[in-house]
Write a protein that holds these residues in place. Structure first.
Motif, PDB file in Angstrom:
ATOM      1  N   SER A 240       0.825  -1.209   0.000  1.00  0.00           N
ATOM      2  CA  SER A 240       0.000   0.000   0.000  1.00  0.00           C
ATOM      3  C   SER A 240       0.862   1.263   0.000  1.00  0.00           C
ATOM      4  CB  SER A 240      -0.904  -0.009   1.228  1.00  0.00           C
ATOM      5  OG  SER A 240      -0.108  -0.019   2.389  1.00  0.00           O
ATOM      6  N   LEU A 263       3.482   0.558  -5.497  1.00  0.00           N
ATOM      7  CA  LEU A 263       2.385   0.869  -4.571  1.00  0.00           C
ATOM      8  C   LEU A 263       1.017   0.759  -5.258  1.00  0.00           C
ATOM      9  CD1 LEU A 263       4.300   3.843  -2.928  1.00  0.00           C
ATOM     10  CD2 LEU A 263       4.316   1.436  -2.244  1.00  0.00           C
ATOM     11  N   GLU A 394      -8.406   3.696  -3.864  1.00  0.00           N
ATOM     12  CA  GLU A 394      -8.122   2.358  -4.359  1.00  0.00           C
ATOM     13  C   GLU A 394      -8.944   1.382  -3.505  1.00  0.00           C
ATOM     14  OE1 GLU A 394      -4.427   0.401  -3.368  1.00  0.00           O
ATOM     15  OE2 GLU A 394      -4.268  -0.359  -5.413  1.00  0.00           O
TER      16      GLU A 394
HETATM   17  P1  NAP Z   1       0.224  -3.558   2.880  1.00  0.00           P
HETATM   18  O1  NAP Z   1      -0.647  -3.567   4.051  1.00  0.00           O
HETATM   19  O2  NAP Z   1       1.007  -2.331   2.595  1.00  0.00           O
HETATM   20  O3  NAP Z   1       1.186  -4.824   3.068  1.00  0.00           O
HETATM   21  C1  NAP Z   1       2.216  -5.128   2.138  1.00  0.00           C
HETATM   22  C2  NAP Z   1       3.342  -5.819   2.872  1.00  0.00           C
HETATM   23  O4  NAP Z   1       3.869  -4.924   3.840  1.00  0.00           O
HETATM   24  C3  NAP Z   1       2.908  -7.065   3.654  1.00  0.00           C
HETATM   25  O5  NAP Z   1       3.967  -8.001   3.650  1.00  0.00           O
HETATM   26  C4  NAP Z   1       2.716  -6.527   5.056  1.00  0.00           C
HETATM   27  O6  NAP Z   1       2.860  -7.532   6.037  1.00  0.00           O
HETATM   28  C5  NAP Z   1       3.844  -5.537   5.125  1.00  0.00           C
HETATM   29  N1  NAP Z   1       3.679  -4.468   6.111  1.00  0.00           N
HETATM   30  C6  NAP Z   1       2.549  -4.052   6.732  1.00  0.00           C
HETATM   31  N2  NAP Z   1       2.836  -3.047   7.597  1.00  0.00           N
HETATM   32  C7  NAP Z   1       4.167  -2.823   7.504  1.00  0.00           C
HETATM   33  C8  NAP Z   1       5.073  -1.907   8.118  1.00  0.00           C
HETATM   34  N3  NAP Z   1       4.661  -1.015   9.008  1.00  0.00           N
HETATM   35  N4  NAP Z   1       6.385  -1.948   7.775  1.00  0.00           N
HETATM   36  C9  NAP Z   1       6.816  -2.827   6.856  1.00  0.00           C
HETATM   37  N5  NAP Z   1       6.020  -3.731   6.251  1.00  0.00           N
HETATM   38  C10 NAP Z   1       4.712  -3.724   6.554  1.00  0.00           C
HETATM   39  O7  NAP Z   1      -0.525  -3.879   1.530  1.00  0.00           O
HETATM   40  P2  NAP Z   1      -1.522  -5.077   1.270  1.00  0.00           P
HETATM   41  O8  NAP Z   1      -2.814  -4.705   1.866  1.00  0.00           O
HETATM   42  O9  NAP Z   1      -0.892  -6.358   1.654  1.00  0.00           O
HETATM   43  O10 NAP Z   1      -1.580  -5.056  -0.314  1.00  0.00           O
HETATM   44  C11 NAP Z   1      -2.435  -4.237  -0.979  1.00  0.00           C
HETATM   45  C12 NAP Z   1      -1.736  -3.011  -1.528  1.00  0.00           C
HETATM   46  O11 NAP Z   1      -0.585  -3.382  -2.261  1.00  0.00           O
HETATM   47  C13 NAP Z   1      -2.588  -2.251  -2.497  1.00  0.00           C
HETATM   48  O12 NAP Z   1      -2.458  -0.871  -2.251  1.00  0.00           O
HETATM   49  C14 NAP Z   1      -1.986  -2.584  -3.847  1.00  0.00           C
HETATM   50  O13 NAP Z   1      -2.210  -1.667  -4.860  1.00  0.00           O
HETATM   51  C15 NAP Z   1      -0.569  -2.709  -3.511  1.00  0.00           C
HETATM   52  N6  NAP Z   1       0.119  -3.537  -4.503  1.00  0.00           N
HETATM   53  C16 NAP Z   1       0.932  -2.923  -5.399  1.00  0.00           C
HETATM   54  C17 NAP Z   1       1.560  -3.665  -6.384  1.00  0.00           C
HETATM   55  C18 NAP Z   1       2.445  -3.011  -7.392  1.00  0.00           C
HETATM   56  O14 NAP Z   1       3.174  -3.714  -8.082  1.00  0.00           O
HETATM   57  N7  NAP Z   1       2.404  -1.703  -7.525  1.00  0.00           N
HETATM   58  C19 NAP Z   1       1.368  -5.034  -6.449  1.00  0.00           C
HETATM   59  C20 NAP Z   1       0.523  -5.623  -5.520  1.00  0.00           C
HETATM   60  C21 NAP Z   1      -0.084  -4.849  -4.539  1.00  0.00           C
HETATM   61  P3  NAP Z   1       1.558  -8.258   6.680  1.00  0.00           P
HETATM   62  O15 NAP Z   1       0.601  -8.468   5.555  1.00  0.00           O
HETATM   63  O16 NAP Z   1       2.121  -9.501   7.235  1.00  0.00           O
HETATM   64  O17 NAP Z   1       1.063  -7.325   7.710  1.00  0.00           O
END
Ligand code: NAP
Length: 498
Positions: A240, A263, A394
């Motif tokens: 995110s 992101l 999003e």
């Molecule tokens: P997220 O909450 O940001 O989590 C992504 C990763 O970061 C997970 O491994 C999560 O671990 C970890 N994380 C969470 N809090 C963290 C922190 N404070 N410090 C470091 N790492 C941390 O995102 P999500 O909900 O999993 O995925 C959805 C988002 O990803 C959407 O916004 C989407 O657009 C984006 N995305 C972007 C792409 C791209 O290529 N641009 C591809 C796929 C997804 P945990 O899950 O274990 O908490």
């Protein structure tokens, strides 16, 4: 013995995993139980690692980098490991797809297609390992020769999300390894299994110990500690925009580690009246429903020329109604389960907001009860205006907003009316319009008369708040290098002290 074929069923008990560090499985003390989002039953147990486990993995990756057991090999030898990995993935394709389905909820046929893409990533990565090179400057005069070396950046921390656990991993790992870097991966806690399995696969393929390490646990503990780690040279984060922002702060407050950020997105699909409306509607339905709309590149805003808007929305709604939503283990399923409870609630709340803010519900709009798991029917809203929350945020789910335009300028302006710039698509038979829109819409990935097509040869990444840097292909491997300029004096030095 589990069956990974088309007759696959749920496991009798959750499979227990260790974590992968310095070339071996390590036993976790505390464990995280993952329930299948498609069925609601426990399927895996993965370690809740400690920060000490993370520190040990980073130290292993540092040793493996500094003693040159990986970076010091010829590119051809690194390529051989990546090609053997591709071969093992081909052999274990259905097994990896199975765990991906159970932890993520995506349909089995889709998951198998993703593993095929992952195999291609390793093959392209192998080519990149052999082709990576620097530059030379023969233009500095007879007395000086310039070389530009590309050197691996060092120890990479890789944080991946839950929407494409194995695919996103494989769009990065072959290129990280091709460059000569070593890596510590922190997958999302809810989808760690396949990232862990890649540890034993790379080891079997000949990757030296410590080159690839996986430390599992929550983002708030292990993820945060990885972003702040003073001995990590580069962090590649996919997730995110809000956590991406915290990675920037953590890098600044620790060691100014290099950052790659992939992101969020709010991706437009522009449909002109002269396009093949059946094709465009199929593309739009696919673009928002694939992976239940939980793709960073999901096309969540369709921007359609007003003269055909009603006809287009009718075709699109009819197509969306035909999408097969169901049990992800069934091969005929096209749309599976929503991956997490939190994401399910978020998507349903946006459907409520769309209705409350005055958009017209044209298709879907409700959850589907299959007697276990969480499912949402692909949803289309018409009459969406730029100020509505479904137009701006999003949603990360199968919710498509339709906007109408009259001129090319208006279409471009609507497409660019977002803080994101990840992907976009345009549908028209007019080459001039296609090129004008392609050049003016600010997005890192662009499709003309198609959507979500491509291969690991092509770079991935975003403009604006969709991130920094590029992954995959030669652009991707270069991200994991530092450039060093080398100046070589030729002949006798012209003395400064006369
Ligand atoms: P997220 O909450 O940001 O989590 C992504 C990763 O970061 C997970 O491994 C999560 O671990 C970890 N994380 C969470 N809090 C963290 C922190 N404070 N410090 C470091 N790492 C941390 O995102 P999500 O909900 O999993 O995925 C959805 C988002 O990803 C959407 O916004 C989407 O657009 C984006 N995305 C972007 C792409 C791209 O290529 N641009 C591809 C796929 C997804 P945990 O899950 O274990 O908490």
């Amino acid at each position: 013995m589990l069956d990974f074929t088309d007759r696959a069923t749920l496991p009798d008990a959750p499979r227990e995993f260790g974590f992968w560090s310095d070339g071996y499985w390590r036993k976790g003390v505390a464990m995280f139980e993952r329930r299948s989002p498609g069925h609601g039953v426990p399927v895996t147990l993965t370690p809740r690692c400690t920060v000490d486990d993370l520190n040990a993995a980073v130290a292993a990756a540092r040793r493996a980098f500094e003693d040159r057991r990986w970076a010091g090999l010829p590119g051809a030898d690194r390529a051989a490991v990546l090609l053997r990995t591709a071969d093992i993935l081909r052999r274990r394709r259905d097994e990896i797809a199975y765990w991906e389905v159970l932890e993520n909820g995506k349909p089995i046929s889709q998951a198998r297609g993703e593993i095929d893409h992952c195999i291609a990533c390793f093959e392209v990565g192998a080519g990149a390992a052999r082709l990576l090179h620097g530059d030379s400057f023969n233009s500095l005069g007879d007395g000086l020769f310039g070389m530009v070396l590309r050197e691996p950046v060092g120890v990479v921390g890789l944080i991946t999300p839950w929407n494409f656990p194995f695919l996103i991993l494989c769009e990065r790992i072959p290129f990280i390894l091709a460059s000569g870097c070593t890596v510590v991966v922190k997958p999302s806690e809810v989808t760690s299994a396949t990232t862990l399995l890649l540890g034993e696969i790379l080891s079997e393929a000949g990757a030296p110990d410590g080159v690839y390490n996986v430390v599992t646990g929550s983002g708030r503990t292990i993820g945060q500690a990885l972003t702040e780690h003073p001995d990590v040279d580069m962090l590649s984060f996919t997730g995110s925009t809000s956590v991406g922002r915290s990675c920037v702060h953590a890098a600044a407050d620790s060691n100014f580690k290099k950052l790659g950020l992939e992101l969020g997105g709010k991706n437009p699909i522009i449909v002109f009246a002269d396009s093949d409306l059946e094709d465009a509607a199929d593309g739009a339905a696919f673009g928002i429903s694939f992976n239940t709309g939980q793709c960073c590149v999901s096309s969540s805003r369709v921007i359609v020329e007003r003269s055909v808007a009603r006809e287009f929305e009718e075709i699109l709604a009819a197509k969306m109604a035909k999408i097969i939503v169901g049990d992800p283990l069934q091969t005929k399923t096209q749309v599976g389960a929503i991956t997490t409870d939190a994401q399910n609630s978020t998507i349903l709340s946006y459907i409520d907001k769309g209705k409350a803010e005055g958009a017209t519900l044209v298709a879907g709009g409700q959850a589907l009860d299959l007697g276990g798991g969480q499912y949402i029917v692909p949803t289309l809203f018409s009459g969406v205006t730029p100020g509505m929350s479904i137009a701006r945020d999003e949603i990360f789910g199968p919710v498509l907003s339709s906007f109408h335009f009259d001129t090319v300028e208006e279409a471009i302006s609507l497409a660019n009316d977002t803080v994101y710039g990840l992907a976009a698509s345009v549908w028209t038979k007019n080459i001039d319009k296609a090129l004008v829109v392609t050049r003016r819409v600010r997005a890192g990935r662009f499709w003309v008369n198609t959507i979500m097509a491509g291969g690991p040869e092509m770079p991935l990444g975003g403009f604006k708040q969709s991130g920094w840097g590029r992954e995959a292909g030669m652009y991707g491997v270069e991200e994991y290098t530092q450039v060093k300029s080398v100046h070589i004096e030729v002949g006798k030095r012209a003395h400064w002290i006369k």
